[in-house]
Design a protein around this motif. Structure first.
Motif, PDB file in Angstrom:
ATOM      1  N   GLU A 165      40.415  31.460  41.037  1.00 30.45           N
ATOM      2  CA  GLU A 165      41.112  32.795  40.742  1.00 30.45           C
ATOM      3  C   GLU A 165      40.696  34.047  41.917  1.00 30.45           C
ATOM      4  OE1 GLU A 165      42.241  34.333  37.189  1.00 30.45           O
ATOM      5  OE2 GLU A 165      42.760  32.149  36.326  1.00 30.45           O
ATOM      6  N   LEU A 166      39.745  34.026  42.158  1.00 31.09           N
ATOM      7  CA  LEU A 166      39.201  34.886  43.361  1.00 31.09           C
ATOM      8  C   LEU A 166      39.884  34.595  44.648  1.00 31.09           C
ATOM      9  CD1 LEU A 166      35.533  35.929  42.493  1.00 31.09           C
ATOM     10  CD2 LEU A 166      37.609  37.282  42.458  1.00 31.09           C
ATOM     11  N   ILE A 167      39.957  33.153  45.085  1.00 30.37           N
ATOM     12  CA  ILE A 167      40.524  32.811  46.233  1.00 30.37           C
ATOM     13  C   ILE A 167      41.935  33.087  46.033  1.00 30.37           C
ATOM     14  CG2 ILE A 167      41.165  30.665  47.633  1.00 30.37           C
ATOM     15  CD1 ILE A 167      38.144  29.550  46.857  1.00 30.37           C
ATOM     16  N   LEU A 168      42.581  32.605  44.990  1.00 29.03           N
ATOM     17  CA  LEU A 168      44.225  32.937  44.736  1.00 29.03           C
ATOM     18  C   LEU A 168      44.399  34.516  45.065  1.00 29.03           C
ATOM     19  CD1 LEU A 168      44.657  30.650  41.747  1.00 29.03           C
ATOM     20  CD2 LEU A 168      45.545  30.416  43.913  1.00 29.03           C
ATOM     21  N   GLN A 169      43.583  35.543  44.536  1.00 30.41           N
ATOM     22  CA  GLN A 169      43.871  36.949  44.668  1.00 30.41           C
ATOM     23  C   GLN A 169      43.804  36.996  46.108  1.00 30.41           C
ATOM     24  OE1 GLN A 169      44.500  39.255  42.399  1.00 30.41           O
ATOM     25  NE2 GLN A 169      44.541  37.855  40.461  1.00 30.41           N
ATOM     26  N   HIS A 170      43.382  36.629  46.964  1.00 33.24           N
ATOM     27  CA  HIS A 170      43.040  36.960  48.201  1.00 33.24           C
ATOM     28  C   HIS A 170      44.330  36.255  48.995  1.00 33.24           C
ATOM     29  CE1 HIS A 170      39.146  38.450  47.146  1.00 33.24           C
ATOM     30  NE2 HIS A 170      39.294  39.020  48.041  1.00 33.24           N
ATOM     31  N   LEU A 338      36.058  35.959  52.246  1.00 28.47           N
ATOM     32  CA  LEU A 338      35.475  37.241  51.961  1.00 28.47           C
ATOM     33  C   LEU A 338      35.191  37.867  53.173  1.00 28.47           C
ATOM     34  CD1 LEU A 338      33.457  37.068  48.707  1.00 28.47           C
ATOM     35  CD2 LEU A 338      35.860  37.749  49.021  1.00 28.47           C
ATOM     36  N   GLN A 339      34.704  37.013  54.356  1.00 33.87           N
ATOM     37  CA  GLN A 339      34.515  37.358  55.531  1.00 33.87           C
ATOM     38  C   GLN A 339      35.631  37.981  56.338  1.00 33.87           C
ATOM     39  OE1 GLN A 339      32.539  33.775  57.201  1.00 33.87           O
ATOM     40  NE2 GLN A 339      30.520  34.667  56.196  1.00 33.87           N
ATOM     41  N   ARG A 340      36.990  37.337  56.106  1.00 33.23           N
ATOM     42  CA  ARG A 340      38.065  37.666  56.687  1.00 33.23           C
ATOM     43  C   ARG A 340      38.526  39.013  56.226  1.00 33.23           C
ATOM     44  NH1 ARG A 340      40.480  32.637  55.373  1.00 33.23           N
ATOM     45  NH2 ARG A 340      39.915  30.861  56.196  1.00 33.23           N
ATOM     46  N   THR A 341      38.278  39.210  55.037  1.00 38.69           N
ATOM     47  CA  THR A 341      38.859  40.560  54.301  1.00 38.69           C
ATOM     48  C   THR A 341      38.060  41.604  54.490  1.00 38.69           C
ATOM     49  OG1 THR A 341      38.325  39.834  52.255  1.00 38.69           O
ATOM     50  CG2 THR A 341      40.417  39.152  52.697  1.00 38.69           C
ATOM     51  N   GLY A 342      36.771  41.486  54.749  1.00 40.89           N
ATOM     52  CA  GLY A 342      35.935  42.705  54.784  1.00 40.89           C
ATOM     53  C   GLY A 342      35.131  42.887  53.455  1.00 40.89           C
ATOM     54  N   ASP A 343      35.642  42.188  52.350  1.00 38.83           N
ATOM     55  CA  ASP A 343      34.911  42.186  51.011  1.00 38.83           C
ATOM     56  C   ASP A 343      34.696  43.594  50.577  1.00 38.83           C
ATOM     57  OD1 ASP A 343      33.902  41.394  48.629  1.00 38.83           O
ATOM     58  OD2 ASP A 343      31.903  40.965  49.512  1.00 38.83           O
ATOM     59  N   PRO A 344      35.892  44.383  50.476  1.00 39.65           N
ATOM     60  CA  PRO A 344      35.543  45.855  49.751  1.00 39.65           C
ATOM     61  C   PRO A 344      35.269  45.940  48.327  1.00 39.65           C
ATOM     62  CG  PRO A 344      38.037  45.119  49.728  1.00 39.65           C
ATOM     63  CD  PRO A 344      37.254  43.914  50.644  1.00 39.65           C
ATOM     64  N   ALA A 345      35.458  44.648  47.559  1.00 42.12           N
ATOM     65  CA  ALA A 345      34.839  44.810  46.206  1.00 42.12           C
ATOM     66  C   ALA A 345      33.324  44.300  46.198  1.00 42.12           C
ATOM     67  CB  ALA A 345      35.894  44.202  45.325  1.00 42.12           C
ATOM     68  N   ASP A 390      36.889  43.066  37.354  1.00 41.85           N
ATOM     69  CA  ASP A 390      36.756  44.360  38.158  1.00 41.85           C
ATOM     70  C   ASP A 390      37.538  44.205  39.386  1.00 41.85           C
ATOM     71  OD1 ASP A 390      35.164  47.021  38.810  1.00 41.85           O
ATOM     72  OD2 ASP A 390      34.892  45.662  40.481  1.00 41.85           O
ATOM     73  N   PHE A 391      37.565  43.173  39.907  1.00 40.96           N
ATOM     74  CA  PHE A 391      38.486  42.971  41.031  1.00 40.96           C
ATOM     75  C   PHE A 391      39.875  42.850  40.864  1.00 40.96           C
ATOM     76  CE2 PHE A 391      40.812  40.438  44.444  1.00 40.96           C
ATOM     77  CZ  PHE A 391      40.479  41.189  45.392  1.00 40.96           C
ATOM     78  N   ILE A 392      40.384  42.327  39.787  1.00 42.21           N
ATOM     79  CA  ILE A 392      41.711  42.549  39.235  1.00 42.21           C
ATOM     80  C   ILE A 392      42.360  43.776  38.838  1.00 42.21           C
ATOM     81  CG2 ILE A 392      43.360  41.665  37.570  1.00 42.21           C
ATOM     82  CD1 ILE A 392      41.726  39.002  37.409  1.00 42.21           C
ATOM     83  N   GLN A 393      41.339  44.584  38.224  1.00 44.01           N
ATOM     84  CA  GLN A 393      41.784  45.879  37.871  1.00 44.01           C
ATOM     85  C   GLN A 393      41.817  46.915  38.858  1.00 44.01           C
ATOM     86  OE1 GLN A 393      39.230  46.456  34.520  1.00 44.01           O
ATOM     87  NE2 GLN A 393      40.383  45.335  33.017  1.00 44.01           N
ATOM     88  N   ASN A 394      40.752  46.747  39.725  1.00 40.01           N
ATOM     89  CA  ASN A 394      40.448  47.723  40.878  1.00 40.01           C
ATOM     90  C   ASN A 394      41.026  47.590  42.149  1.00 40.01           C
ATOM     91  OD1 ASN A 394      39.403  49.628  38.824  1.00 40.01           O
ATOM     92  ND2 ASN A 394      37.844  48.329  38.774  1.00 40.01           N
ATOM     93  N   TYR A 395      41.120  46.369  42.729  1.00 43.41           N
ATOM     94  CA  TYR A 395      41.273  45.877  43.952  1.00 43.41           C
ATOM     95  C   TYR A 395      42.710  45.124  44.534  1.00 43.41           C
ATOM     96  CZ  TYR A 395      36.688  47.878  44.552  1.00 43.41           C
ATOM     97  OH  TYR A 395      35.425  48.564  44.563  1.00 43.41           O
TER      98      TYR A 395
END
Length: 478
Positions: A165-170, A338-345, A390-395
């Protein structure tokens, strides 16, 4: 005789007496096999075995702890400590930490709590697959050895789904679609769109379902000629790529001939549309996995069928293609994303916990974990699920998509068995079976009107197709 288990959404009521769990009369007691029954019904059993799978209950029912993870969802207060006597103080401490993690995770099911022990599937931060896996974990009995083994597997499954799900979110849905079809084309195959692909597969089946053996050229020409009136864009190249997809899926028995084209014959197990289509879909999912793409069942259903009605079908294919190594590979893929996106969360902090869960043996016959291993696994799964929420709700930029209910030709066309046998139905208005004769006749009449017209149309098409097919087949083979 075993009793039929309740639907997974009915986890707040006893599956035997249908009463909602409470802290007085109907206390929920989870067994080692992960079925949960109220204490009143357990005390009435004629033999000490689970009424659903007949697994022997080796521990005294009065010793098994109440499932407070479930009780808190119906408004009961969870005590700080329960009087559980384990071998030593160290085991008690590990048990308390693990139990508290499960109870904290169960709170994510709180928005699901509905009336009469039936859960409503709306307004949850977690997806339906996550909810279902979480219900499995919540029903594990941690004081039983079998329950601890099941809890470890449930934690691993939750962790694996969390990574997906984290991969899908990105992922960008538009880019994902382009990458998928590029991967399919790179293997000499093609998907022509939901409607055209379905017709092409049905024509392949029509030509070969009687056991005929045709050369690839003849098969492709037959399908193209039949498709062209409805799909002018159909070409020998595109249909050849569809046939190649089925060839990659090992749907054909190929007979080589000297100085002539090989003959292709459909294997017996694929001479029905359902079987052929499942193998076709599985091959595309396999190609996506090879290309490192993660696609949700909803997205697969939309991409391959143009609707959301085939989510379960696609989920079963995905589950079947998963291997024990898939989890660790997904963790690596998430790290790259996450390396591509900078991992803000700061999701990278979850990696040690995910790796711990990935190392859990998914085999049902795995060795029972130590109490320390159980505690570490429960802490890990609690951490990663909290991280996902937390990622779904805030990022997350993606809104929650609410699938539209799909029409069901069998909706309320037979009487509810629970109402007939027990005098009441725990699902209430959510039940897909009729609760009165008037309701039964209403939906039967509606479906008869729809199906009668459809049958006449399909019958006319079938007769026309069969006649044309026999003529064209004779021309090709002459």
């Amino acid at each position: 005789m075993p009793v039929q288990a309740a639907q997974w959404t009915e986890f707040l009521s006893c599956p035997i007496c249908y009463n909602e769990f409470d802290e007085n009369v109907h206390k929920p007691i989870s067994l080692g096999c992960s079925h949960t029954v109220c204490k009143t019904c357990l005390n009435k059993l004629h033999r000490k075995a689970c009424p659903f799978d007949q697994t022997a209950i080796n521990t005294d029912i009065d010793v098994l702890p109440v499932n407070f993870a479930l009780l808190q969802l119906v408004g009961a207060q969870v005590p700080d400590h329960q009087s559980i006597k384990l071998s030593n103080l160290g085991e008690n401490k590990h048990y308390e930490v693990a139990k508290k993690c499960v109870e904290d995770l169960a709170l994510y099911l709180k928005p699901l709590s509905g009336g009469k022990g039936v859960a409503s599937l709306n307004q949850s931060a977690l997806s339906r697959p996550m909810q279902r896996k979480l219900v499995t974990l919540v029903n594990c009995q941690l004081v039983e050895e079998e329950g601890r083994v099941r809890a470890m597997r449930a934690a691993r499954s939750l962790g694996e789904r969390t990574v997906t799900e984290l991969i899908l979110q990105h992922q960008n849905p538009q880019q994902l679609s382009a990458n998928l079809w590029a991967a399919v084309r790179a293997r000499g195959c093609q998907f022509l769109g939901p409607a055209m692909q379905e017709e092409a597969l049905k024509l392949v089946l029509l030509a070969l379902e009687d056991g005929s053996a045709l050369s690839r050229k003849v098969l492709v020409l037959f399908v193209v000629q039949r498709l062209e009136p409805r799909f002018p864009q159909a070409s020998k190249t595109s249909i050849g790529h569809v046939v190649q997809l089925l060839y990659r899926a090992s749907c054909f028995k190929v007979t080589k001939r000297d100085e002539d084209s090989s003959l292709m014959q459909l294997k017996e197990e694929f001479r029905s549309y359902e079987a052929l289509r499942r193998e076709h879909d599985a091959q595309i999912v396999h190609i996506a996995m090879e290309a490192g793409l993660r696609i949700s069942p909803e997205q697969w259903s939309s991409l391959l069928y143009g609707d959301l009605a085939h989510k379960s079908h696609m989920q079963s294919i995905i589950d079947k293609l998963q291997s024990p190594e898939s989890f660790a590979k997904s963790v690596q893929e998430l790290t790259i994303v996450l390396q591509r996106t900078g991992d803000p969360a700061n999701l990278n902090r979850l990696r040690p916990h995910l790796e711990l869960l990935a190392n859990i043996d998914p085999n049902p016959d795995a060795v029972s974990p130590t109490w320390e291993q159980l505690e570490n696994a429960m802490v890990a799964v609690k951490t990663v699920v909290h991280g996902l929420v937390d990622f779904i709700q805030n990022y997350s930029r993606k809104g929650h998509e609410t699938p539209q209910p799909q029409p069901n030709s069998k909706y309320k066309t037979s009487m509810c068995r629970d109402l007939r046998q027990q005098g009441g139905c725990p699902r209430g208005t959510n039940c897909t079976f009729a609760h009165s004769q008037e309701e039964l006749e209403k939906y039967r009449l509606r479906n008869k009107k729809m199906s009668a017209t459809e049958v006449l149309k399909q019958l006319g098409k079938l007769l026309q197709v069969q006649m044309e097919f026999q003529i064209q087949k004779a021309v090709f083979l002459s």
